[in-house]
Design an enzyme around this catalytic site. Structure first.
Site, PDB file in Angstrom:
ATOM      1  N   ILE A 129      43.819  43.543  46.560  1.00  0.00           N
ATOM      2  CA  ILE A 129      43.190  44.651  47.280  1.00  0.00           C
ATOM      3  C   ILE A 129      42.730  44.233  48.681  1.00  0.00           C
ATOM      4  CG2 ILE A 129      40.767  44.352  46.584  1.00  0.00           C
ATOM      5  CD1 ILE A 129      40.817  47.356  45.794  1.00  0.00           C
ATOM      6  N   HIS A 186      43.645  33.920  37.342  1.00  0.00           N
ATOM      7  CA  HIS A 186      44.620  34.617  38.189  1.00  0.00           C
ATOM      8  C   HIS A 186      45.268  33.641  39.144  1.00  0.00           C
ATOM      9  CE1 HIS A 186      40.640  34.935  40.074  1.00  0.00           C
ATOM     10  NE2 HIS A 186      41.250  34.883  41.250  1.00  0.00           N
TER      11      HIS A 186
HETATM   12  P1  AMP Z   1      39.255  34.732  43.622  1.00  0.00           P
HETATM   13  O1  AMP Z   1      38.327  34.465  44.784  1.00  0.00           O
HETATM   14  O2  AMP Z   1      40.318  33.696  43.470  1.00  0.00           O
HETATM   15  O3  AMP Z   1      38.491  35.001  42.345  1.00  0.00           O
HETATM   16  O4  AMP Z   1      40.041  36.035  44.030  1.00  0.00           O
HETATM   17  C1  AMP Z   1      39.854  37.283  43.487  1.00  0.00           C
HETATM   18  C2  AMP Z   1      40.822  38.184  44.181  1.00  0.00           C
HETATM   19  O5  AMP Z   1      40.823  39.420  43.502  1.00  0.00           O
HETATM   20  C3  AMP Z   1      40.447  38.478  45.645  1.00  0.00           C
HETATM   21  O6  AMP Z   1      41.536  38.092  46.480  1.00  0.00           O
HETATM   22  C4  AMP Z   1      40.226  39.981  45.662  1.00  0.00           C
HETATM   23  O7  AMP Z   1      40.664  40.594  46.845  1.00  0.00           O
HETATM   24  C5  AMP Z   1      41.021  40.434  44.450  1.00  0.00           C
HETATM   25  N1  AMP Z   1      40.572  41.684  43.844  1.00  0.00           N
HETATM   26  C6  AMP Z   1      39.309  41.997  43.465  1.00  0.00           C
HETATM   27  N2  AMP Z   1      39.260  43.226  42.943  1.00  0.00           N
HETATM   28  C7  AMP Z   1      40.532  43.702  42.983  1.00  0.00           C
HETATM   29  C8  AMP Z   1      41.147  44.920  42.594  1.00  0.00           C
HETATM   30  N3  AMP Z   1      40.439  45.917  42.037  1.00  0.00           N
HETATM   31  N4  AMP Z   1      42.480  45.073  42.787  1.00  0.00           N
HETATM   32  C9  AMP Z   1      43.199  44.068  43.346  1.00  0.00           C
HETATM   33  N5  AMP Z   1      42.684  42.901  43.725  1.00  0.00           N
HETATM   34  C10 AMP Z   1      41.370  42.710  43.559  1.00  0.00           C
END
Ligand code: AMP
Length: 112
Positions: free
Chosen positions: A30, A98
């Protein structure tokens, strides 16, 4: 621990999904940090890389295979970066395993 990604898996909140199968899901980040930036997650609630067990071997394998296939479909023939931010020092914000796949521009190294 349940997270926002569980709601994406259950379709309670929308996402731009690139791939879905019985084991994993790939969807657009996102807040993209590169022209192509998507996440691959297991459907199983695994909090982080630090929580993997032997029984997760096939799950991780599938996630990485999907990362490779979706990257190719997204046109990343020049290359890309695969990242799994892990726990506090790794900068992990969402407590559901992820894999980030980022590409479409020249990425710098090392990350901060
Ligand atoms: P991390 O810092 O590795 O935990 O990354 C989490 C990632 O999830 C970040 O790059 C966010 O932009 C992404 N993210 C959070 N919420 C969403 C969502 N609803 N849809 C898509 N990506 C998301």
């Amino acid at each position: 621990m349940s997270s926002i990604f569980s709601k994406i898996i259950s379709k309670e909140i929308p996402a731009d999904i690139f791939h879905e199968d019985d084991i994993c899901l790939a969807f657009r980040d996102i807040n993209p940090q590169a022209p192509v930036h998507f996440l691959v997650i297991p459907k199983k609630e695994i909090s982080s890389m630090a929580d993997l067990t032997n029984e997760d071997e096939a799950i991780v394998g599938r996630c990485l295979l999907v990362a490779s296939k979706v990257a190719a479909k997204q046109g990343l023939q020049n290359g890309y970066r695969l990242i799994a931010n892990t726990l506090d020092d790794g900068g992990q914000e969402v407590p559901h395993l992820h894999f980030h796949v980022m590409g479409g521009r020249k990425l710098t190294w090392p990350p901060g």
